[in-house]
Design an enzyme around this catalytic site. Structure first.
Site, PDB file in Angstrom:
ATOM      1  N   THR A 139      13.882 -55.283  35.474  1.00 18.42           N
ATOM      2  CA  THR A 139      12.469 -54.871  35.509  1.00 18.42           C
ATOM      3  C   THR A 139      12.020 -54.651  34.065  1.00 18.42           C
ATOM      4  O   THR A 139      11.777 -53.521  33.651  1.00 18.42           O
ATOM      5  CB  THR A 139      12.309 -53.559  36.310  1.00 18.42           C
ATOM      6  OG1 THR A 139      13.261 -52.589  35.807  1.00 18.42           O
ATOM      7  CG2 THR A 139      12.565 -53.762  37.779  1.00 18.42           C
ATOM      8  N   PRO A 140      11.920 -55.741  33.293  1.00 17.63           N
ATOM      9  CA  PRO A 140      11.595 -55.575  31.863  1.00 17.63           C
ATOM     10  C   PRO A 140      10.141 -55.136  31.663  1.00 17.63           C
ATOM     11  O   PRO A 140       9.350 -55.150  32.604  1.00 17.63           O
ATOM     12  CB  PRO A 140      11.812 -56.983  31.309  1.00 17.63           C
ATOM     13  CG  PRO A 140      11.578 -57.891  32.466  1.00 17.63           C
ATOM     14  CD  PRO A 140      12.021 -57.146  33.679  1.00 17.63           C
ATOM     15  N   LEU A 190      24.912 -44.979  34.917  1.00 20.32           N
ATOM     16  CA  LEU A 190      26.027 -45.396  34.054  1.00 20.32           C
ATOM     17  C   LEU A 190      25.507 -45.819  32.679  1.00 20.32           C
ATOM     18  O   LEU A 190      24.368 -46.270  32.550  1.00 20.32           O
ATOM     19  CB  LEU A 190      26.810 -46.548  34.684  1.00 20.32           C
ATOM     20  CG  LEU A 190      26.136 -47.911  34.843  1.00 20.32           C
ATOM     21  CD1 LEU A 190      26.138 -48.739  33.570  1.00 20.32           C
ATOM     22  CD2 LEU A 190      26.820 -48.683  35.944  1.00 20.32           C
ATOM     23  N   ALA A 191      26.343 -45.656  31.680  1.00 21.45           N
ATOM     24  CA  ALA A 191      26.001 -46.154  30.346  1.00 21.45           C
ATOM     25  C   ALA A 191      26.928 -47.325  30.024  1.00 21.45           C
ATOM     26  O   ALA A 191      28.081 -47.353  30.472  1.00 21.45           O
ATOM     27  CB  ALA A 191      26.175 -45.048  29.307  1.00 21.45           C
ATOM     28  N   PHE A 204      24.022 -53.027  20.419  1.00 17.24           N
ATOM     29  CA  PHE A 204      23.193 -51.809  20.353  1.00 17.24           C
ATOM     30  C   PHE A 204      24.041 -50.547  20.347  1.00 17.24           C
ATOM     31  O   PHE A 204      23.575 -49.469  19.988  1.00 17.24           O
ATOM     32  CB  PHE A 204      22.142 -51.778  21.472  1.00 17.24           C
ATOM     33  CG  PHE A 204      22.613 -51.281  22.815  1.00 17.24           C
ATOM     34  CD1 PHE A 204      23.221 -52.144  23.715  1.00 17.24           C
ATOM     35  CD2 PHE A 204      22.435 -49.960  23.178  1.00 17.24           C
ATOM     36  CE1 PHE A 204      23.645 -51.677  24.958  1.00 17.24           C
ATOM     37  CE2 PHE A 204      22.851 -49.487  24.418  1.00 17.24           C
ATOM     38  CZ  PHE A 204      23.462 -50.354  25.315  1.00 17.24           C
ATOM     39  N   PHE A 231      14.570 -37.905  28.584  1.00 17.19           N
ATOM     40  CA  PHE A 231      15.176 -36.723  27.943  1.00 17.19           C
ATOM     41  C   PHE A 231      16.306 -37.126  26.987  1.00 17.19           C
ATOM     42  O   PHE A 231      16.432 -36.579  25.895  1.00 17.19           O
ATOM     43  CB  PHE A 231      15.721 -35.757  29.001  1.00 17.19           C
ATOM     44  CG  PHE A 231      14.719 -34.718  29.433  1.00 17.19           C
ATOM     45  CD1 PHE A 231      13.496 -35.091  29.969  1.00 17.19           C
ATOM     46  CD2 PHE A 231      14.991 -33.370  29.296  1.00 17.19           C
ATOM     47  CE1 PHE A 231      12.575 -34.140  30.368  1.00 17.19           C
ATOM     48  CE2 PHE A 231      14.074 -32.407  29.684  1.00 17.19           C
ATOM     49  CZ  PHE A 231      12.867 -32.782  30.230  1.00 17.19           C
ATOM     50  N   CYS A 244      17.216 -49.931  28.275  1.00 14.87           N
ATOM     51  CA  CYS A 244      16.584 -48.955  29.170  1.00 14.87           C
ATOM     52  C   CYS A 244      15.681 -47.926  28.509  1.00 14.87           C
ATOM     53  O   CYS A 244      14.576 -47.692  28.987  1.00 14.87           O
ATOM     54  CB  CYS A 244      17.666 -48.229  29.944  1.00 14.87           C
ATOM     55  SG  CYS A 244      18.631 -49.378  30.907  1.00 14.87           S
ATOM     56  N   PHE A 245      16.149 -47.275  27.453  1.00 13.05           N
ATOM     57  CA  PHE A 245      15.411 -46.116  26.962  1.00 13.05           C
ATOM     58  C   PHE A 245      13.952 -46.445  26.626  1.00 13.05           C
ATOM     59  O   PHE A 245      13.027 -45.820  27.127  1.00 13.05           O
ATOM     60  CB  PHE A 245      16.111 -45.511  25.739  1.00 13.05           C
ATOM     61  CG  PHE A 245      17.335 -44.698  26.084  1.00 13.05           C
ATOM     62  CD1 PHE A 245      17.655 -44.406  27.396  1.00 13.05           C
ATOM     63  CD2 PHE A 245      18.164 -44.212  25.084  1.00 13.05           C
ATOM     64  CE1 PHE A 245      18.778 -43.651  27.721  1.00 13.05           C
ATOM     65  CE2 PHE A 245      19.286 -43.459  25.387  1.00 13.05           C
ATOM     66  CZ  PHE A 245      19.598 -43.181  26.711  1.00 13.05           C
TER      67      PHE A 245
END
Ligand code: UGA
Length: 454
Positions: free
Chosen positions: A75-76, A153-154, A324, A212, A262-263
């Site tokens: 979902t860019p 998850l990261a 990244f 956050f 994501c961020f």
């Protein structure tokens, strides 16, 4: 899905994609060809593939067979039209929901796994509800329950994050469906870690968690700049504040800014939604987290130029790390992209080393081919160029500076004597991650800049 298959041998998991090349790579006996590099993933795939984990392009048949469908498409951020640059592009979610609506049989639980704007479930429900009711093979009309089950998850730690999650979040209204999904996680997650909320809280919690986390990084990076200006050390400050249990010690590492898929996307989406609901001040507040992040990257590129006597035109610079973050081959929104582009713009010759990222990806990210592929750029002083090297020493040969941009473990133990010996003097180390052994680099005669060190 691989971890679900691993932990639930009684459940058949089929991962489907329209992209045949990608599915073939997931099925490839050569594990080096798996499309995602993630520590520990290959072992899980080997254990489960062909047993109860399948990769297939037969999308429609897999949906027809499924009791539960996870929508896990990307979902860019939209690049054009209404909300361009901020809103999420939901075309793939919508297309997936339509495919599910057209092919599901019996009662199907549809789980939103992709990160979605608040109230997307409404649209998914509307699409599923509006499908022309066709009786399935057993004569029953298909019915649906929609759940939200965002992923926390990261990358780089995905397998351990999934195996030991802080929490699993399930949003929805249909208790039976929620129980069914909680039952899957219940194979390995303690019940008190499985949180149940309404749909909208679940969707919004995902955006809020990422906002956050990103905000902490922008906050510490803003203090890093202040430390550099005043003689404080951001790592000492981070330690001092991190020992306050109300603040906590995680996500306080200053660096070249956050990257990843994501961020930024999630915050911009939050900003867009706030504006949509007339909350201008709230939108402006979160927008600043992204603005500070972009500024940090330009700031690092600018200070490299300034320290190298105001010009990098024609100078060779070694770039250590392009992903990244460490332990991933993902370069989406990598801080290295903006920093390298700024330096190319200034005419620098970059020599890049990354243990997992290859030249094809870097060429895409920097929007120009490497010098090796385009020799015309070579020799032209004004025009910046880049190429790859196999080791830090090779990259540093003849260079005026080494820039450390990704915190790969191997960059912590470099032989600075050997590197300094092949560089043009005076030579610099710019350590944007504070990962290198700065005292060894200084002893080898390098000038050292570390993020957040005054
Ligand atoms: C992030 C979140 O951490 C996950 O919880 C979330 O599920 C995921 O996004 C997602 O929405 O899919 P990820 O982007 O994989 O995970 O990686 P992070 O470890 O969060 O790192 C993001 C960026 O922040 C990286 O560029 C990293 O280098 C940077 N970072 C992180 C810092 O600069 N300092 C820190 O202290 C921590």
């Amino acid at each position: 899905m691989a971890v679900i298959a691993d932990r639930c041998p009684g459940i058949q998991v089929t991962v489907v994609d329209l992209n045949a090349e990608r599915i073939a790579a997931w099925n490839d006996p050569d594990l080096a060809k798996l499309p995602v590099y993630e520590p520990g993933l290959d072992a899980v795939v080997v254990r489960c593939r062909g047993r109860n984990l399948h990769f297939s392009t037969a999308v429609e048949a897999a949906i027809a067979d499924a009791d539960m469908v996870f929508l896990s498409v990307n979902t860019p951020t939209k690049t054009k039209g209404l909300g361009a640059g901020q809103a999420s592009d939901l075309r793939w979610i919508e297309a997936s929901a339509r495919t599910v609506a057209a092919n599901a049989q019996g009662h199907t639980i549809v789980v939103e796994k992709s990160t979605l704007p608040v109230r997307t479930a409404e649209a998914v429900q509307a699409i599923l509800g509006a499908s022309s009711p066709q009786a399935g093979s057993n004569g029953a009309v298909p019915t649906f329950s929609v759940l939200s089950n965002p992923e926390f998850l990261a990358e780089g730690t995905a397998i351990t994050d999934l195996e030991n999650p802080d929490r699993v979040l399930i949003g929805g209204e249909d208790q039976e469906a929620i129980d069914a999904l909680a039952g899957i996680y219940g194979h390995w997650v303690a019940p008190e870690r499985i949180l149940r909320t309404n749909l909208w809280s679940s969707e919004l919690s995902k955006l809020t968690a990422n906002a956050f986390l990103a905000q902490r990084i922008s906050s510490i990076n803003s203090i890093a700049a202040f430390c550099e200006a005043t003689g404080a050390d951001v790592r000492e400050v981070a330690k001092a504040i991190g020992t306050d249990s109300r603040i906590g010690s995680k996500f306080l590492q200053a660096g070249p800014g956050f990257g990843g898929s994501c961020f930024q996307k999630d915050i911009l989406n939050l900003v867009y939604l706030c504006r949509h609901y007339g909350l201008e001040e709230v939108a402006a507040y979160w927008e600043q987290v992204v603005a500070l992040n972009t500024w940090q990257q330009h700031r690092i590129a600018r200070l490299v130029v300034t320290k190298l006597f105001g010009t990098v035109t024609g100078k060779r610079l070694a770039v250590l790390g392009f992903a990244f973050k460490a332990d991933t081959n993902d370069t989406r929104e990598s801080p290295a992209i903006r920093i390298c582009r700024d330096l190319l713009e200034e005419g620098a010759q970059l020599v890049i080393v990354d243990p997992k990222v290859g030249a094809v990806q870097i060429a895409k990210d920097l929007a120009q081919p490497s010098i090796d592929q385009d020799p015309l750029v070579q020799g032209s002083d004004d025009c910046g160029g880049w190429k790859m090297a196999g080791s830090a020493v090779e990259a540093a040969t003849g260079a005026d500076a080494v820039l450390l941009l990704t915190e790969w473990a191997e960059f912590a133990s470099l032989d600075w004597e050997g590197i300094a010996a092949v560089m043009r003097q005076p030579a610099w180390l710019f350590d944007a991650r504070a990962r290198a052994d700065a005292s060894a680099a200084r002893s080898a005669g390098l000038r050292v800049w570390r993020v957040g060190e005054g």
